[in-house]
Write a protein that holds these residues in place. Structure first.
Motif, PDB file in Angstrom:
ATOM      1  N   LEU A 247       0.799  -1.226   0.000  1.00  0.00           N
ATOM      2  CA  LEU A 247       0.000   0.000   0.000  1.00  0.00           C
ATOM      3  C   LEU A 247       0.833   1.279   0.000  1.00  0.00           C
ATOM      4  O   LEU A 247       0.491   2.232  -0.706  1.00  0.00           O
ATOM      5  N   ASP A 248       1.911   1.325   0.789  1.00  0.00           N
ATOM      6  CA  ASP A 248       2.709   2.554   0.853  1.00  0.00           C
ATOM      7  C   ASP A 248       3.253   2.993  -0.497  1.00  0.00           C
ATOM      8  O   ASP A 248       3.423   4.174  -0.742  1.00  0.00           O
ATOM      9  N   GLY A 249       3.513   2.054  -1.390  1.00  0.00           N
ATOM     10  CA  GLY A 249       4.043   2.403  -2.703  1.00  0.00           C
ATOM     11  C   GLY A 249       2.999   2.473  -3.795  1.00  0.00           C
ATOM     12  O   GLY A 249       3.331   2.716  -4.956  1.00  0.00           O
ATOM     13  N   PHE A 250       1.736   2.280  -3.420  1.00  0.00           N
ATOM     14  CA  PHE A 250       0.699   2.247  -4.442  1.00  0.00           C
ATOM     15  C   PHE A 250       0.181   3.654  -4.719  1.00  0.00           C
ATOM     16  O   PHE A 250      -0.250   4.361  -3.809  1.00  0.00           O
ATOM     17  N   GLU A 251       0.239   4.054  -5.981  1.00  0.00           N
ATOM     18  CA  GLU A 251      -0.201   5.397  -6.365  1.00  0.00           C
ATOM     19  C   GLU A 251      -1.688   5.581  -6.046  1.00  0.00           C
ATOM     20  O   GLU A 251      -2.520   4.742  -6.395  1.00  0.00           O
ATOM     21  N   GLY A 252      -1.999   6.653  -5.347  1.00  0.00           N
ATOM     22  CA  GLY A 252      -3.379   6.957  -5.005  1.00  0.00           C
ATOM     23  C   GLY A 252      -3.772   6.550  -3.597  1.00  0.00           C
ATOM     24  O   GLY A 252      -4.851   6.899  -3.135  1.00  0.00           O
ATOM     25  N   PHE A 253      -2.880   5.829  -2.881  1.00  0.00           N
ATOM     26  CA  PHE A 253      -3.165   5.484  -1.493  1.00  0.00           C
ATOM     27  C   PHE A 253      -3.059   6.747  -0.637  1.00  0.00           C
ATOM     28  O   PHE A 253      -2.100   7.507  -0.758  1.00  0.00           O
ATOM     29  N   VAL A 254      -4.054   6.984   0.234  1.00  0.00           N
ATOM     30  CA  VAL A 254      -4.050   8.152   1.111  1.00  0.00           C
ATOM     31  C   VAL A 254      -3.804   7.731   2.561  1.00  0.00           C
ATOM     32  O   VAL A 254      -2.866   8.187   3.195  1.00  0.00           O
TER      33      VAL A 254
ATOM     34  N   ALA B 137      -5.825  -0.947  -7.171  1.00  0.00           N
ATOM     35  CA  ALA B 137      -5.253  -1.581  -5.980  1.00  0.00           C
ATOM     36  C   ALA B 137      -5.963  -2.880  -5.642  1.00  0.00           C
ATOM     37  O   ALA B 137      -5.316  -3.891  -5.345  1.00  0.00           O
ATOM     38  N   VAL B 138      -7.281  -2.867  -5.695  1.00  0.00           N
ATOM     39  CA  VAL B 138      -8.046  -4.080  -5.404  1.00  0.00           C
ATOM     40  C   VAL B 138      -7.679  -5.181  -6.392  1.00  0.00           C
ATOM     41  O   VAL B 138      -7.504  -6.346  -6.017  1.00  0.00           O
ATOM     42  N   ALA B 139      -7.516  -4.825  -7.660  1.00  0.00           N
ATOM     43  CA  ALA B 139      -7.159  -5.814  -8.676  1.00  0.00           C
ATOM     44  C   ALA B 139      -5.751  -6.370  -8.468  1.00  0.00           C
ATOM     45  O   ALA B 139      -5.500  -7.539  -8.745  1.00  0.00           O
ATOM     46  N   ALA B 140      -4.831  -5.561  -7.965  1.00  0.00           N
ATOM     47  CA  ALA B 140      -3.435  -5.971  -7.825  1.00  0.00           C
ATOM     48  C   ALA B 140      -3.108  -6.629  -6.483  1.00  0.00           C
ATOM     49  O   ALA B 140      -2.157  -7.408  -6.395  1.00  0.00           O
ATOM     50  N   ALA B 141      -3.855  -6.338  -5.455  1.00  0.00           N
ATOM     51  CA  ALA B 141      -3.511  -6.788  -4.105  1.00  0.00           C
ATOM     52  C   ALA B 141      -3.435  -8.308  -3.981  1.00  0.00           C
ATOM     53  O   ALA B 141      -2.552  -8.842  -3.301  1.00  0.00           O
ATOM     54  N   GLY B 142      -4.328  -9.020  -4.615  1.00  0.00           N
ATOM     55  CA  GLY B 142      -4.349 -10.471  -4.518  1.00  0.00           C
ATOM     56  C   GLY B 142      -3.201 -11.155  -5.230  1.00  0.00           C
ATOM     57  O   GLY B 142      -2.917 -12.330  -4.974  1.00  0.00           O
ATOM     58  N   ASP B 143      -2.528 -10.433  -6.113  1.00  0.00           N
ATOM     59  CA  ASP B 143      -1.387 -10.986  -6.835  1.00  0.00           C
ATOM     60  C   ASP B 143      -0.059 -10.690  -6.146  1.00  0.00           C
ATOM     61  O   ASP B 143       0.980 -11.190  -6.557  1.00  0.00           O
TER      62      ASP B 143
ATOM     63  N   VAL C  72      -8.632   4.919   2.442  1.00  0.00           N
ATOM     64  CA  VAL C  72      -8.968   6.112   1.660  1.00  0.00           C
ATOM     65  C   VAL C  72      -8.048   6.168   0.457  1.00  0.00           C
ATOM     66  O   VAL C  72      -6.821   6.077   0.587  1.00  0.00           O
ATOM     67  N   TRP C  73      -8.670   6.282  -0.707  1.00  0.00           N
ATOM     68  CA  TRP C  73      -7.959   6.370  -1.978  1.00  0.00           C
ATOM     69  C   TRP C  73      -8.156   7.751  -2.585  1.00  0.00           C
ATOM     70  O   TRP C  73      -9.186   8.386  -2.370  1.00  0.00           O
ATOM     71  N   ALA C  74      -7.203   8.199  -3.357  1.00  0.00           N
ATOM     72  CA  ALA C  74      -7.276   9.515  -3.991  1.00  0.00           C
ATOM     73  C   ALA C  74      -8.440   9.607  -4.963  1.00  0.00           C
ATOM     74  O   ALA C  74      -9.042  10.664  -5.126  1.00  0.00           O
ATOM     75  N   ASN C  75      -8.779   8.466  -5.594  1.00  0.00           N
ATOM     76  CA  ASN C  75      -9.866   8.462  -6.570  1.00  0.00           C
ATOM     77  C   ASN C  75     -10.314   7.026  -6.835  1.00  0.00           C
ATOM     78  O   ASN C  75      -9.679   6.067  -6.376  1.00  0.00           O
ATOM     79  N   ASP C  76     -11.381   6.883  -7.593  1.00  0.00           N
ATOM     80  CA  ASP C  76     -11.950   5.580  -7.896  1.00  0.00           C
ATOM     81  C   ASP C  76     -10.998   4.705  -8.693  1.00  0.00           C
ATOM     82  O   ASP C  76     -10.895   3.496  -8.470  1.00  0.00           O
ATOM     83  N   SER C  77     -10.279   5.296  -9.614  1.00  0.00           N
ATOM     84  CA  SER C  77      -9.347   4.547 -10.444  1.00  0.00           C
ATOM     85  C   SER C  77      -8.267   3.885  -9.581  1.00  0.00           C
ATOM     86  O   SER C  77      -7.937   2.714  -9.773  1.00  0.00           O
TER      87      SER C  77
END
Length: 109
Positions: free
Chosen positions: A34-41, A68-74, A58-63
């Motif tokens: 999460l710390d390196g994921f763009e848009g993480f607040v 993040a949700v799509a990538a987290a499980g991988d 809290v995310w910066a935006n919907d995108s």
């Protein structure tokens, strides 16, 4: 006006896992993903008196939230964190309009 998105992800721990296991995996997930994921607040890990937990992110935006949700499980840290969740136990929806209180067990960001 803001474009921020709040993700509320309730869950229960697997029966053979402890809160200490959860906090260790949560720190790893935070630091490695999460710390390196763009848009993480920011993120809070909270616990209800009935033993349920929830991640409030809290995310910066919907995108950003969807990516993040799509990538987290991988991600290895995401897989380790999610492996602690009791997938057989569904979250019971809370009563509409009822106030509930959670104890913060971790805050990040």
């Amino acid at each position: 006006m803001t474009n921020q998105v709040i993700e509320f992800a309730p869950f229960h721990l697997s029966p053979n896992k402890t809160e200490a296991d959860l906090l260790e995996a949560s720190e790893r997930f935070q630091n490695e993903f999460l710390d390196g994921f763009e848009g993480f607040v920011r993120r809070s890990l909270v616990k209800h008196a009935d033993g349920a937990y929830a991640d409030i992110v809290v995310w910066a935006n919907d995108s950003a939230s969807k990516k993040a949700v799509a990538a987290a499980g991988d991600h290895a840290a995401g897989q380790a964190y999610f492996s602690l969740l009791d997938s057989a136990r569904e979250h019971q929806p809370r009563k509409a309009g009822a106030m509930e209180f959670f104890q913060v067990v971790g805050t990040y960001g």
